[in-house]
Design an enzyme around this catalytic site. Structure first.
Site, PDB file in Angstrom:
ATOM      1  N   LYS A  31       0.847  -1.151   0.030  1.00 56.47           N
ATOM      2  CA  LYS A  31       0.079  -0.045  -0.018  1.00 56.47           C
ATOM      3  C   LYS A  31       1.189   1.167  -0.049  1.00 56.47           C
ATOM      4  O   LYS A  31       0.464   2.365  -0.284  1.00 56.47           O
ATOM      5  CB  LYS A  31      -0.960  -0.239   1.216  1.00 56.47           C
ATOM      6  CG  LYS A  31      -0.283   0.173   2.500  1.00 56.47           C
ATOM      7  CD  LYS A  31      -1.436   0.100   3.742  1.00 56.47           C
ATOM      8  CE  LYS A  31      -0.658   0.186   5.099  1.00 56.47           C
ATOM      9  NZ  LYS A  31      -0.169   1.183   5.313  1.00 56.47           N
ATOM     10  N   THR A  32       2.104   1.230   0.605  1.00 55.18           N
ATOM     11  CA  THR A  32       2.852   2.578   0.604  1.00 55.18           C
ATOM     12  C   THR A  32       3.359   2.640  -0.729  1.00 55.18           C
ATOM     13  O   THR A  32       3.383   3.820  -1.195  1.00 55.18           O
ATOM     14  CB  THR A  32       4.029   2.291   1.568  1.00 55.18           C
ATOM     15  OG1 THR A  32       3.716   1.923   2.932  1.00 55.18           O
ATOM     16  CG2 THR A  32       4.973   3.356   1.546  1.00 55.18           C
ATOM     17  N   ASP A 217      -4.009   7.269   4.865  1.00 52.41           N
ATOM     18  CA  ASP A 217      -3.593   6.007   5.133  1.00 52.41           C
ATOM     19  C   ASP A 217      -4.120   5.680   6.515  1.00 52.41           C
ATOM     20  O   ASP A 217      -4.448   6.099   7.358  1.00 52.41           O
ATOM     21  CB  ASP A 217      -1.984   5.940   5.148  1.00 52.41           C
ATOM     22  CG  ASP A 217      -1.199   4.359   5.102  1.00 52.41           C
ATOM     23  OD1 ASP A 217      -2.157   3.332   4.676  1.00 52.41           O
ATOM     24  OD2 ASP A 217      -0.385   4.297   5.378  1.00 52.41           O
ATOM     25  N   GLU A 218      -4.415   4.007   6.689  1.00 54.55           N
ATOM     26  CA  GLU A 218      -4.751   3.588   7.930  1.00 54.55           C
ATOM     27  C   GLU A 218      -6.035   4.054   8.183  1.00 54.55           C
ATOM     28  O   GLU A 218      -6.304   4.426   9.375  1.00 54.55           O
ATOM     29  CB  GLU A 218      -3.558   3.681   8.979  1.00 54.55           C
ATOM     30  CG  GLU A 218      -2.164   3.137   8.746  1.00 54.55           C
ATOM     31  CD  GLU A 218      -2.106   1.798   8.794  1.00 54.55           C
ATOM     32  OE1 GLU A 218      -3.116   0.902   8.638  1.00 54.55           O
ATOM     33  OE2 GLU A 218      -0.745   1.072   8.597  1.00 54.55           O
ATOM     34  N   GLN A 248      -7.139  -4.982  10.050  1.00 59.19           N
ATOM     35  CA  GLN A 248      -5.979  -4.572  11.145  1.00 59.19           C
ATOM     36  C   GLN A 248      -6.388  -3.446  11.914  1.00 59.19           C
ATOM     37  O   GLN A 248      -5.439  -2.594  12.159  1.00 59.19           O
ATOM     38  CB  GLN A 248      -4.756  -4.134  10.074  1.00 59.19           C
ATOM     39  CG  GLN A 248      -4.190  -5.554   9.351  1.00 59.19           C
ATOM     40  CD  GLN A 248      -2.995  -5.001   8.520  1.00 59.19           C
ATOM     41  OE1 GLN A 248      -2.051  -4.861   9.086  1.00 59.19           O
ATOM     42  NE2 GLN A 248      -3.137  -4.950   7.223  1.00 59.19           N
ATOM     43  N   ARG A 597       3.430  -9.906  10.350  1.00 61.09           N
ATOM     44  CA  ARG A 597       4.569  -9.364  10.358  1.00 61.09           C
ATOM     45  C   ARG A 597       5.702 -10.347  10.058  1.00 61.09           C
ATOM     46  O   ARG A 597       6.803  -9.710   9.649  1.00 61.09           O
ATOM     47  CB  ARG A 597       4.776  -8.922  11.665  1.00 61.09           C
ATOM     48  CG  ARG A 597       3.974  -7.828  12.594  1.00 61.09           C
ATOM     49  CD  ARG A 597       3.565  -6.675  11.603  1.00 61.09           C
ATOM     50  NE  ARG A 597       2.148  -6.855  10.925  1.00 61.09           N
ATOM     51  CZ  ARG A 597       1.948  -5.988   9.945  1.00 61.09           C
ATOM     52  NH1 ARG A 597       2.775  -5.062   9.550  1.00 61.09           N
ATOM     53  NH2 ARG A 597       0.684  -6.712   9.349  1.00 61.09           N
TER      54      ARG A 597
END
Length: 725
Positions: A31-32, A217-218, A248, A597
């Protein structure tokens, strides 16, 4: 060029036209890369001016990484972007519009410790006992209100019980004190810009026209105040790109509202929804195992992550005897990975649900001589000497900051007693001036008597006169020396004091580094920078140390090898969540975040017993272990004698038991048939029993067990916490 490295869905998101867009970005789905490519596309292909683009990230670390990437894609124009966290954005708007808002140029941002001090001061003035009402609890209520964008007057109007009425009084006085001193807390950095924009339609239109494109974002972790802020700004162009993943969302405890992302299509009926489902981080087995856990949640927008990465090793679950045995097992696994896989300490991390779990790991790691770092421990800027130094600088930036003056005026001791300070405070109240102004005037007139206050105010005024004439780091060092603060620690001549002196010089180095990196010698800019730093922002990935951190801190990071510890009912999922379906789903999302992760290897651990609040308790392994599809996990069982040697049986289980060998007596995650009639089982309350009857299969299995001391019990295996004897 940057478009060539995108998969089809990523490319569609990057080249999307106008209008609202929701990108459901799974863990490790790039996504970044999409966000930075989208901004570069807008600038280079659509001709959008960088200053017309607003990009909001969850952490300063993420903002820094994005700006660095954009610098490589669009060059120096990246500096013109509005890019940062919600709090940094709010602070920037408040500084720009300080006159319209009635603020002084010198604005100080208070952290939690400062907030708590001010809460206690307000409670004292209101004669509210801190024995009857915990200041931290009152602060939590106030912070919660600000997350919901509820102002003191609204809070007071809604107060329906004795506690809420007391909180309302403290909230009103606390907010007045903040405003009088030209200070704000983190909640204000969102609420006050919202208030400013709502009350000034022309100013709101100005910002709506300024920002042609807004990227957040997020989005799943936004609270109500941030949600309102975002939608106010996006109300003009409606070109809002929200990136996030409901799976998340793990910050409800600090105000995040998952409904913001779940209901995006209700807010924007014409929204386009794209799903980034290809994972570039984890192996197939890790990803499939994580999917099998999160699919049990109801509050989610369906997506299934997949990857072209290799299958990799199966996950490994181990049940240790106790927390020390758990730590030793993890260290053994770590050493094995270091030698077999040629990884470094920095490639591995240990995650836990609560900070208290770190103590045992620290003890064992020190004993083994393994270097480690704790994310979320005592931050550099939370050390006493650094907070004192910051208080000096904050006072120089804003002399109305009474709290900072009270912290440093008698540090080092200057003979200013309680009675003297009360006279200064009385003068300040009667004259309507700050403590600094009242103290400085009293010192000049000799009212403060035989104190060393004059040297303090002289050092402060000398700093203020020369501010801007010399580099900030030099001026700060001189202030700490002239005020006697540095000398106080140097003269103590102890090991602890020497460490504090070294930290103070490191603080001066931090100021110098800031001046170099941001090309700014502004005291206000430096203080803003420090105020907005979070634990994760200070995390250094290039340090070759094993990382210890809570699962909440792990968000946004990745490691080759991950150890998930404390996988036990009541610990993870936490006891506070077990009877609340919504909280339990958030715990499951936290487990999903922890699992995803890991890039190559994922180990999960529980303990049969654990010391909790000073007493040893029998523990039951977490339901999340049992929710992992059995074909993706390998279970180990070892007695305490073999724990360090890892000589116990290890066995693979698949849904088709004929494909691999197995040990029928093995205490597995999903034994082929552990509930046979006649088998011995153990219950945490009833002890050992024998199965007399059984019906159903899998999660629907129910057994009738005859316990020696408690008689016959009918139990559902899924909920009864039974284990084979």
């Amino acid at each position: 060029m940057f478009l060539k490295n995108l998969n089809p869905t990523q490319a569609e998101a990057v080249t999307f036209g106008d209008g609202p867009l929701l990108i459901l970005a799974g863990a490790g789905s790039g996504k970044t890369r999409v966000l930075t490519a989208r901004i570069a596309y807008l600038v280079l292909h659509k001709g959008i001016a960088p200053e017309s683009i607003l990009a909001v990230t969850f952490t300063n670390k993420a903002a820094g990484e994005m700006r660095e990437r954009l610098g490589r894609l669009i060059g120096s124009e990246a500096r013109s972007l509005w890019l940062g966290t919600f709090h940094s954005l709010g602070l920037r708007i408040l500084r720009r519009e300080s006159k319209a808002f009635g603020l002084k140029d010198a604005l100080t941002v208070y952290g939690e410790d400062d907030q708590l001090s001010l809460i206690k001061e307000a409670m004292k003035e209101l004669n509210i006992s801190d024995k009857a009402f915990a200041p931290k609890a009152i602060l939590a209520r106030i912070n919660g209100a600000k997350n919901e964008n509820v102002y003191p007057s609204e809070f007071k109007a809604d107060a329906r019980d004795f506690l809420s009425e007391r909180v309302a009084k403290v909230y009103s006085l606390y907010q007045k004190k903040l405003r009088d001193m030209g200070c704000m807390d983190f909640g204000d950095l969102i609420c006050e810009p919202v208030n400013l924009l709502r009350q000034n339609p022309a100013l709101l239109r100005n910002y709506q026209e300024r920002f042609s494109y807004i990227l957040v974002d997020e989005y799943q972790d936004t609270n109500k105040a941030q949600y309102i802020f975002t939608n106010l700004l996006a109300g003009g162009s409606r070109n809002l790109l929200a990136v996030g993943d409901p799976d998340q969302s793990i910050y409800a405890w600090r105000g995040a509202d998952i409904s913001n992302i779940l209901e995006f299509e209700k807010d924007y009926a014409d929204a386009t929804v794209l799903r980034l489902e290809q994972n570039y981080r984890s192996t197939k087995n890790i990803l499939s195992a994580a999917n099998s856990v999160i699919e049990r949640n109801q509050q989610r927008l369906k997506k299934t992550l997949w990857t072209e990465n290799h299958a990799g090793e199966l996950l490994t679950f181990e049940e240790a005897d106790n927390e020390y045995d758990e730590a030793r097992r993890i260290i053994k696994r770590l050493k094995s990975a270091l030698s077999a896989k040629s990884i470094s300490y920095k490639d591995a991390a240990v995650f836990y649900r609560t900070n208290a779990q770190s103590r045992v790991f620290e003890e064992e790691l020190i004993r083994e001589g393994i270097p480690y770092t704790i994310v979320g421990g005592v931050r550099f800027y939370d050390r006493k000497e650094i907070k004192d130094a910051l208080a000096y600088l904050r006072l120089m930036n804003n002399t109305d900051d009474d709290l900072s003056l009270q912290r440093v005026i008698n540090t080092p001791p200057r003979g200013i007693g309680k009675a003297t300070m009360e006279r200064v405070q009385s003068t300040a109240r009667e004259s309507g001036i700050s403590l600094y102004a009242a103290g400085s005037a009293a010192s000049a007139r000799g009212v403060l008597g035989k104190t060393r206050a004059s040297a303090f105010f002289e050092a402060c005024e000398d700093f203020r006169r020369n501010l801007g004439a010399t580099p900030l780091h030099e001026a700060a060092l001189r202030l700490l020396e002239d005020s006697g603060y540095m000398l106080m620690w140097q003269e103590e001549n102890s090991e602890e004091a020497q460490e504090r002196v070294e930290n103070l010089f490191e603080f001066i180095s931090a100021i110098k580094d800031f001046e170099t990196a941001y090309q700014s010698s502004s005291l206000a800019d430096f203080l803003d920078h420090v105020a907005l730093i979070s634990d994760i922002d200070a995390y250094k990935e290039d340090s070759d140390r094993l990382t210890l951190m809570t699962l909440h801190s792990a968000k946004g990071l990745e490691f080759k090898v991950v150890f998930l510890s404390g996988m036990e009912e009541g610990l993870f999922p936490h006891s506070r969540s077990i009877n609340d379906p919504d909280s339990l789903e958030e715990e499951r999302r936290l487990c999903y975040v922890g699992m995803t992760r890991a890039r190559e290897d994922l180990y999960l651990f529980s303990a049969k017993t654990r010391s909790v609040y000073g007493e040893t308790r029998r523990q039951i392994r977490s339901r999340f272990i049992d929710e992992i599809a059995p074909e993706f996990i390998l279970c180990s069982s070892a007695s305490s004698e073999t724990a360090t040697g890892m000589t116990a049986n290890e066995v693979y289980y698949t849904r088709d038991d004929s494909q691999v060998g197995h040990n029928p007596s093995y205490d597995s995650c999903d034994s082929p048939d552990p509930w046979k009639i006649g088998a011995k089982v153990v219950h945490p309350s009833f002890g050992i029993g024998i199965i007399k009857d059984r019906i159903g299969r899998g999660d629907d299995t129910k057994v009738t067990v005859n316990f020696k001391d408690f008689g016959v019990k009918k139990l559902a295996v899924r909920y009864a916490s039974l284990t084979p004897a």
